[in-house]
Scaffold this active site. Structure first.
Site: not given
Ligand SMILES: OC[C@H]1O[C@H](O[C@H]2O[C@H](CO)[C@@H](O)[C@H](O)[C@H]2O)[C@H](O)[C@@H](O)[C@@H]1O
Length: 586
Positions: A311, A509
């Site tokens: 995302d 990240e």
């Molecule tokens: O708050 C925005 C989005 O944040 C997350 O996505 C991102 O961080 C996660 C944790 O590291 C990772 O799993 C994901 O691949 C990243 O894009 C969250 O998972 C999203 O649902 C949220 O909308």
């Protein structure tokens, strides 16, 4: 095909079990809408991570009273006062926790020859202590007061704004823990996930109630497999089987589409409304849609994108011409048959069959081998693309393959979702595909896509799990040329991450494909540090490659060796200046 062709009858038998009281505050409703649209905090996630001071019912009652008193138009100050009165600090539900099985000097460190990289390995092992969290007893006793989902065992979080567990991140975190010999912490995290499937029926995207309705890459079964590979504890795996089967069935029941006569799988969310943690962002993007129905469809696509973990990315954009040129308003995740999800469900079925075989359940072995075979046939018929020489996502709306590079196009190599007898042919085609897309040209790793849209899962960002899929996939393929490229990319990634770490003492990240040692950016929040999956992948590769990788090997643009030389020159010039001014500065 319209996404409504998805089988929505089966929806949410499991999602219905997601009946947390605190969802009334954190998942939907007027309170969430009003507070989030007031934009009280720079990061929309802040509000939904704050704890309740009163029960959800009392908080809603007080909120209704405020709205009535203010004629339904409270000022920003009124809302800030309300939040200050009825909500506590975010993150107070978790305590810092040093895992009891943490070891000062795990054996992997002895696999590293280069002294600087060895010290880095020690530093990374230390970071597990900074990322360890345990829930306070109050969360167990008063779960309704929190958005966090209670889990019994301590967890390792990704870091930065991500202060709770994330589903797919945990796969690489758990592997890192296993290489750090922290078997109890790894098993504890897996047990948390098993308990969540038993309680809720599926694993949400992350450990918060507001992630209701979306999961992430279903990697729980592969986590159990990793644990078993390290510990040989098949009893643990056999005891987990019923739960693993349940999670597998959850995906099959809720994510199936048909393409060219095959059942295949798409990422798909089952909640309503904007993402609670990015509420105003989603509402604003949705303004372009005129009807409530169109807005709701957009919210589903966006949350399905979050379920994929990517995302957001042009990978999910389908414009009216059927190409990936677009922006978030053209997101159509539910109409893209994702190579990785299908390969992963095939892998799940194979692992479940293997665990059943250990338990002597022959009928179940046949059942799951058959399921795996069916998925494999679909992958072969719909996703393998002879012309491209690789697997490609499939566009259900335009009924055509999406010939755009994403690392997940090669994920069947990592998850063994291909016919082993085709190895030589696949190796030749895939290596040509890599060459044709110039994927070896980037000093900072292979980017997630070749399109720069400003979204964080697009060019130039490069992510640890994706490098892992490529490198381990090529290594699995096993031909000399594939193995050589796998090693080259693993060394490049290690050295580029090391350069970033040497410069800033941070693990990121995401990184930057175009800059050796550069970190990533873009998307809707700033780049985060910590960072769980990046550390996990590096610990694994320092273990596997530590005897060979050193700063004089190719790191992309001669990077690390040059950096070292530059810093030596830097030290020399400081010394020269010091001598010239007649002072000793160190
Ligand atoms: O708050 C925005 C989005 O944040 C997350 O996505 C991102 O961080 C996660 C944790 O590291 C990772 O799993 C994901 O691949 C990243 O894009 C969250 O998972 C999203 O649902 C949220 O909308």
């Amino acid at each position: 095909r319209s996404p409504d062709a998805l089988n929505r009858n089966a929806i949410a038998k499991d999602v219905e079990q997601f009946n947390f009281e605190s969802c009334q505050i954190y998942c939907y409703g007027n309170l969430l809408h009003t507070i989030q649209m007031a934009k009280l905090y720079d990061d929309s996630k802040t509000f939904v991570d704050m704890k309740l001071i009163q029960s959800p019912a009392k908080t809603l009652e007080e909120f209704d009273a405020l709205m009535a008193a203010k004629n339904n138009t409270p000022s920003k100050e009124d809302l800030q006062t309300f939040v200050n009165t009825y909500f506590g600090e975010k993150g107070t539900e978790l305590e810092l926790y040093t895992p009891t099985d943490w070891k000062e000097h795990p054996a992997f460190v002895d696999q590293i020859t280069d002294p600087d990289l060895k010290q880095w390995g020690i530093d990374l092992n230390n970071i597990w202590k900074q990322l360890g969290r345990k829930m306070k007893d109050d969360v167990k006793n008063n779960p309704d007061y929190y958005s966090i989902i209670y889990v019994p065992n301590p967890v390792i979080i990704p870091g930065g704004r991500f202060i709770e567990f994330y589903y797919w991140d945990s796969y690489w975190i758990i592997r890192g823990l296993l290489y750090s010999e922290m078997y109890d912490t790894a098993r504890g995290m897996i047990e948390n996930f098993l308990s969540i499937v038993q309680r809720i029926g599926f694993i949400p995207n992350g450990g918060r109630v507001y992630y209701w309705g979306r999961s992430q890459m279903p990697l729980l079964t592969a986590m159990v497999k990793s644990y078993v590979d390290f510990t040989n504890d098949y009893v643990f795996a056999i005891n987990a089987l019923e739960t693993l089967e349940h999670e597998f069935e959850y995906f099959i029941n809720n994510h199936t589409v048909q393409a060219k006569g095959h059942d295949l799988y798409v990422y798909s969310d089952f909640s309503t409304g904007p993402r609670p943690e990015s509420y105003s962002e989603d509402v604003e993007t949705a303004r372009i849609f005129e009807t409530e129905e169109a807005k709701e469809a957009f919210y589903s696509e966006i949350k399905s994108g979050a379920e994929s973990g990517m995302d957001f990315s042009s990978r999910w954009f389908i414009n009216e011409n059927g190409t990936n040129v677009g922006n978030l308003s053209t997101i159509k995740t539910r109409s893209v048959v994702a190579v990785d999800l299908n390969a992963l469900l095939h892998w799940n079925a194979k692992i479940i069959a293997e665990f059943h075989s250990k338990a002597g359940n022959t009928e179940k072995v046949t059942e799951y081998e058959t399921k795996a075979q069916k998925i494999m046939e679909g992958i072969q018929a719909v996703l393998w693309n002879e012309e491209a020489g690789c697997w490609l996502d499939y566009d259900l709306i335009n009924e055509k393959p999406r010939d755009y590079f994403v690392p997940t196009n090669l994920s069947p190599l990592w998850m063994n979702a291909y016919n082993i007898s085709d190895t030589e042919k696949i190796s030749a085609s895939v290596l040509k595909y890599i060459e044709r897309n110039n994927l070896d040209q980037f000093p900072g790793g292979v980017p997630n896509t070749l399109y720069n849209t400003g979204e964080q899962w697009d060019m130039p960002n490069v992510w640890a799990p994706m490098q892992y899929i490529l490198v381990e996939g090529l290594s699995n393929l096993g031909t000399p040329a594939a193995k050589e490229l796998s090693k080259k990319w693993a060394h490049r990634w290690v050295l580029s991450n090391f350069k970033a770490y040497s410069d800033t003492f941070n693990m990121y990240e995401k990184y930057n494909a175009e800059e050796y040692g550069g970190h990533g950016g873009g998307g809707e929040y700033g780049v985060q540090t910590g960072f769980g999956w990046s550390n996990g992948v590096i610990i694994e590769w320092l273990t596997k490659h530590g005897r060979e990788v050193n700063q004089s090997t190719e790191g992309g643009g001669g990077g690390a060796a040059t950096t070292r030389l530059i810093s030596l020159l830097g030290v020399a010039s400081v010394a020269l200046v010091a001598i010239l001014v007649g002072r000793v500065v160190w």
